[in-house]
Design an enzyme around this catalytic site. Structure first.
Site, PDB file in Angstrom:
ATOM      1  N   HIS A  75       1.262  -1.589   0.280  1.00 36.20           N
ATOM      2  CA  HIS A  75       0.048   0.101  -0.379  1.00 36.20           C
ATOM      3  C   HIS A  75       0.756   1.476  -0.058  1.00 36.20           C
ATOM      4  CE1 HIS A  75      -3.455   2.336  -0.019  1.00 36.20           C
ATOM      5  NE2 HIS A  75      -4.252   2.142   1.458  1.00 36.20           N
TER       6      HIS A  75
ATOM      7  N   ASP B 218     -12.294  -5.777 -18.418  1.00 41.40           N
ATOM      8  CA  ASP B 218     -12.907  -6.448 -19.002  1.00 41.40           C
ATOM      9  C   ASP B 218     -10.565  -7.169 -20.067  1.00 41.40           C
ATOM     10  OD1 ASP B 218     -13.580  -8.242 -21.018  1.00 41.40           O
ATOM     11  OD2 ASP B 218     -15.005  -6.503 -21.037  1.00 41.40           O
TER      12      ASP B 218
END
Length: 435
Positions: A152, A366
């Protein structure tokens, strides 16, 4: 599960002058922890053999890492990553079951198996550990659960979403990556690193003083679009966002669930705010790194607060992070702001931390076989034993119908009271089927 591993390196070597990636001062505000994400893709029923698909993903990932080279590196120290093209560990696991069976009744304990064994979410990554790891979990039906785990302090979820969408566009043959400029390190120029910055000002470390040991469990609450529209109408809060409304509702129900043992302690709510759109002019959306701040909202008399009041407090807290606020931080005011936050924090408090992944485009990823049907994040490791001290926390994500899904990690002793609240019973579904 059968597991294979390969390290994916950028298709073009990273130039020598980029091989040490120094984090920004905003990155320094983030603890060095791994953050997990899983994207679930159902089979398109055309081909249950994923071998060609996996090879195509590896090749397109290699091209994508030319731009996102820190993700192919390793942690160097608390302030930098070594980007000498060590390679991103890419795992492939075979799952002997049908994805539809899993999605009909999501099992949180099973989700932990989707992450590489090398990732221990309970421990801090250190020098030599990978900045990012990816595991493809391939179901018998052809469905794929793709887990992404990242350090992170190198990047926030907005950066990871940009990376995933670029990788997906590249996999679909859109030629997007070749048109990208070099990695946009806006944070480093606007908020240069300060090696002497004191740890006492890091917000997440300050929240830990409120943490306690307990049996923490992961719970899932889904607020569909129609329920949120009705609730906003009831509250006359058309100007409030979906995130404002769900944050206010969950916070109210949490306060009521723990009210019996507060002993007069105030409630502290912290929420992450993305600076990219709030700067004037806005920072580029594809700016890499952590560009977030975490303002606090304190509630000292929760019994006097109606839901509408809390939604307004949440909305106001976010709107305070505006262009003038960002200019103040850029002008060297970050330390001063964090000192103010620290001084405003009560000596004792019941804390609830929110993180929002809403409107980040994760649902639009996608690779050529459809968008993900579901997302999941961090899952508590073991609900049966007492865990290390942590804070109660909630992650908000987009649901498929335009609503919001809240993934909550609560102390088990608060769950029953939270879920019997009329607001939860009226507006949320508890761990509903995904498909």
């Amino acid at each position: 599960m059968e597991i294979s591993i390969e390290k994916i390196k950028p298709s073009t070597p990273t130039p020598r002058h980029l091989q040490i990636y120094n984090i920004s001062q905003l990155d320094q505000m983030i603890p060095c922890v791994y953050v997990p994400l899983v994207l679930y893709f159902c089979s398109d029923n055309s081909n249950n053999n994923n071998d060609d698909r996996i090879q195509h993903l590896k090749e397109s990932l290699s091209r994508t890492l030319v731009t996102f080279y820190p993700f192919a590196g390793v942690i160097r120290d608390a302030l930098s990553a070594d980007c000498s093209d060590q390679g991103l560990p890419f795992f492939v696991a075979k799952v002997k079951s049908q994805m539809k069976d899993f999605l009909r009744n999501p099992n949180f304990e099973f989700i932990n198996k989707f992450f590489p064994r090398e990732c221990d979410m309970e421990k801090q990554p250190g020098p030599g550990d990978s900045v990012m790891l990816i595991q493809l979990n391939c179901f018998d039906c052809g469905g794929i659960a793709m887990s992404i785990t990242f350090a992170h302090y190198i990047a926030d979820m907005s950066s990871v979403s940009t990376f995933l969408r670029c990788w997906a566009a590249n996999a679909r043959g859109l030629g997007f990556i070749s048109q990208l400029s070099p990695l946009l390190c806006t944070a480093q120029s606007s908020f240069p690193q300060n090696p002497s910055f004191p740890n006492k000002l890091i917000p997440m470390l300050n929240y830990l003083k409120y943490s306690s040991r307990g049996k923490f469990v992961t719970r899932r609450y889904v607020f569909d679009a129609s329920a949120l529209s009705f609730l906003k109408a009831q509250l006359n809060s058309s100007a409030a966002s979906r995130v404002n409304v769900v944050t206010g509702l969950v916070w109210k129900c949490f306060m009521e669930a723990v009210a019996e043992e507060t002993n007069g302690k105030p409630f502290l709510m912290a929420q992450s705010v993305n600076l990219r759109k709030r700067a004037v002019p806005p920072f580029p959306e594809d700016s890499f790194g952590n560009m977030i701040v975490v303002p606090n909202i304190v509630c000292r008399s929760p019994q006097e607060k109606e839901l509408g009041d809390l939604v307004w407090e949440v909305k106001k807290g976010v709107e305070n992070i505006d262009g003038e606020f960002v200019r103040r931080l850029e002008g060297g005011g970050l330390g001063e702001y964090l000192e103010e936050l620290r001084n405003e924090m009560p000596q004792q408090a019941n804390v609830l931390v929110f993180s929002s992944w809403v409107n980040m485009g994760l649902n639009e990823v996608d690779f050529g076989w459809g968008k993900p049907v579901w997302l999941s994040g961090y899952i508590t490791q073991n609900s049966e034993s007492e865990t290390v001290a942590v804070c109660n926390c909630v992650t908000l994500m987009d649901s498929r119908d335009g609503g919001i899904e809240a993934s909550a990690i609560f102390d088990l002793k608060y769950v029953a009271g939270f879920e019997k609240n009329d607001l939860i019973r009226s507006y949320a579904h508890v761990n509903p089927t995904v498909i």
